[in-house]
Write an enzyme that holds these catalytic residues in place. Sequence first.
Site, PDB file in Angstrom:
ATOM      1  N   ASP A  32       0.851  -1.191   0.000  1.00 51.66           N
ATOM      2  CA  ASP A  32       0.000   0.000   0.000  1.00 51.66           C
ATOM      3  C   ASP A  32       0.895   1.252   0.000  1.00 51.66           C
ATOM      4  O   ASP A  32       1.907   1.302   0.705  1.00 51.66           O
ATOM      5  CB  ASP A  32      -0.896  -0.028   1.256  1.00 51.66           C
ATOM      6  CG  ASP A  32      -2.058   0.940   1.174  1.00 51.66           C
ATOM      7  OD1 ASP A  32      -3.207   0.481   1.194  1.00 51.66           O
ATOM      8  OD2 ASP A  32      -1.813   2.167   1.104  1.00 51.66           O
ATOM      9  N   ASN A  88     -13.080  -3.353   2.858  1.00 49.00           N
ATOM     10  CA  ASN A  88     -14.166  -2.375   2.839  1.00 49.00           C
ATOM     11  C   ASN A  88     -15.018  -2.523   1.580  1.00 49.00           C
ATOM     12  O   ASN A  88     -14.472  -2.684   0.481  1.00 49.00           O
ATOM     13  CB  ASN A  88     -13.577  -0.961   2.882  1.00 49.00           C
ATOM     14  CG  ASN A  88     -12.722  -0.732   4.126  1.00 49.00           C
ATOM     15  OD1 ASN A  88     -13.033  -1.239   5.197  1.00 49.00           O
ATOM     16  ND2 ASN A  88     -11.630   0.010   3.985  1.00 49.00           N
ATOM     17  N   GLN A  95     -14.665   2.325   1.558  1.00 49.64           N
ATOM     18  CA  GLN A  95     -13.987   1.901   0.322  1.00 49.64           C
ATOM     19  C   GLN A  95     -13.718   3.128  -0.548  1.00 49.64           C
ATOM     20  O   GLN A  95     -14.636   3.899  -0.845  1.00 49.64           O
ATOM     21  CB  GLN A  95     -14.839   0.880  -0.449  1.00 49.64           C
ATOM     22  CG  GLN A  95     -14.113   0.306  -1.656  1.00 49.64           C
ATOM     23  CD  GLN A  95     -14.935  -0.744  -2.411  1.00 49.64           C
ATOM     24  OE1 GLN A  95     -16.125  -0.961  -2.110  1.00 49.64           O
ATOM     25  NE2 GLN A  95     -14.310  -1.381  -3.375  1.00 49.64           N
ATOM     26  N   HIS A 101     -10.390  -5.312  -2.876  1.00 47.65           N
ATOM     27  CA  HIS A 101      -9.035  -5.527  -2.346  1.00 47.65           C
ATOM     28  C   HIS A 101      -9.148  -5.902  -0.884  1.00 47.65           C
ATOM     29  O   HIS A 101     -10.041  -5.437  -0.176  1.00 47.65           O
ATOM     30  CB  HIS A 101      -8.141  -4.302  -2.535  1.00 47.65           C
ATOM     31  CG  HIS A 101      -8.753  -3.019  -2.068  1.00 47.65           C
ATOM     32  ND1 HIS A 101      -9.705  -2.337  -2.802  1.00 47.65           N
ATOM     33  CD2 HIS A 101      -8.580  -2.315  -0.935  1.00 47.65           C
ATOM     34  CE1 HIS A 101     -10.075  -1.258  -2.132  1.00 47.65           C
ATOM     35  NE2 HIS A 101      -9.408  -1.227  -0.982  1.00 47.65           N
ATOM     36  N   HIS A 103      -7.037  -5.857   2.569  1.00 48.43           N
ATOM     37  CA  HIS A 103      -5.871  -5.292   3.249  1.00 48.43           C
ATOM     38  C   HIS A 103      -5.249  -6.338   4.166  1.00 48.43           C
ATOM     39  O   HIS A 103      -5.969  -7.003   4.937  1.00 48.43           O
ATOM     40  CB  HIS A 103      -6.274  -4.121   4.143  1.00 48.43           C
ATOM     41  CG  HIS A 103      -6.804  -2.914   3.422  1.00 48.43           C
ATOM     42  ND1 HIS A 103      -6.041  -1.791   3.192  1.00 48.43           N
ATOM     43  CD2 HIS A 103      -8.025  -2.640   2.897  1.00 48.43           C
ATOM     44  CE1 HIS A 103      -6.770  -0.873   2.564  1.00 48.43           C
ATOM     45  NE2 HIS A 103      -7.989  -1.367   2.380  1.00 48.43           N
TER      46      HIS A 103
HETATM   47  P1  AMP Z   1      -9.908   1.328   0.740  1.00 52.14           P
HETATM   48  O1  AMP Z   1     -10.108   2.547   1.590  1.00 52.14           O
HETATM   49  O2  AMP Z   1     -10.214   0.049   1.428  1.00 52.14           O
HETATM   50  O3  AMP Z   1     -10.584   1.456  -0.619  1.00 52.14           O
HETATM   51  O4  AMP Z   1      -8.336   1.264   0.494  1.00 52.14           O
HETATM   52  C1  AMP Z   1      -7.689   1.768  -0.619  1.00 52.14           C
HETATM   53  C2  AMP Z   1      -6.217   1.652  -0.316  1.00 52.14           C
HETATM   54  O5  AMP Z   1      -5.495   1.714  -1.532  1.00 52.14           O
HETATM   55  C3  AMP Z   1      -5.656   2.754   0.589  1.00 52.14           C
HETATM   56  O6  AMP Z   1      -5.039   2.158   1.718  1.00 52.14           O
HETATM   57  C4  AMP Z   1      -4.669   3.481  -0.309  1.00 52.14           C
HETATM   58  O7  AMP Z   1      -3.537   3.914   0.405  1.00 52.14           O
HETATM   59  C5  AMP Z   1      -4.305   2.419  -1.325  1.00 52.14           C
HETATM   60  N1  AMP Z   1      -3.903   2.881  -2.641  1.00 52.14           N
HETATM   61  C6  AMP Z   1      -4.568   3.755  -3.432  1.00 52.14           C
HETATM   62  N2  AMP Z   1      -3.928   3.893  -4.616  1.00 52.14           N
HETATM   63  C7  AMP Z   1      -2.837   3.082  -4.553  1.00 52.14           C
HETATM   64  C8  AMP Z   1      -1.782   2.782  -5.458  1.00 52.14           C
HETATM   65  N3  AMP Z   1      -1.702   3.351  -6.657  1.00 52.14           N
HETATM   66  N4  AMP Z   1      -0.835   1.887  -5.066  1.00 52.14           N
HETATM   67  C9  AMP Z   1      -0.911   1.301  -3.842  1.00 52.14           C
HETATM   68  N5  AMP Z   1      -1.879   1.545  -2.946  1.00 52.14           N
HETATM   69  C10 AMP Z   1      -2.824   2.424  -3.292  1.00 52.14           C
END
Ligand code: AMP
Length: 136
Positions: A32, A88, A95, A101, A103
């Site tokens: 992440d 999420n 989300q 995805h 985590h």
């Molecule tokens: P969510 O809030 O569950 O949708 O989590 C999205 C996650 O994706 C967050 O923890 C972000 O930091 C991560 N994220 C967003 N864009 C990228 C990216 N390009 N590469 C890696 N992680 C990302």
Amino acid sequence: MKKADCIFCKIANGEIPSRTIYEDEQFRVILDLSPATKGHALILPKEHADNLFELPEDVATDAMKVAKKVGALLRDKLNADGLNLVQNNGAEAGQTVMHFHLHLIPRYKEDGQNINWNPTAPSAEELDTICKQIVE
Ligand code: AMP
Ligand code: ZN
């Protein structure tokens, strides 16, 4: 199917570079970019699904197998003391990227993170009503 303009489709399929820590035919696991803790990783299916509700059952099953495997890798390589799985679904649930995805958040003693909720105190009757509403 891949979805045009989905950043996680592009990352999962290698069109955008990422810090990949595991890959197989179905998944890519990446670090992440804004980690909660050291080693915070995301399991991305290569086939697009918006969320858990849209994810095919076999992919959901296999995602948990990857979580077990990569979770142990994080624990062993980074000396983590624990691991949170967070997933999420929907903006209301936090989300922000609408490609499923999962985590993997390694936890360390005194890492200062608090991945939790505020417990509430419904009555026994309220719990009974909710239970009935779901089951009936
Ligand atoms: P969510 O809030 O569950 O949708 O989590 C999205 C996650 O994706 C967050 O923890 C972000 O930091 C991560 N994220 C967003 N864009 C990228 C990216 N390009 N590469 C890696 N992680 C990302
Ligand atoms: Zn996608």
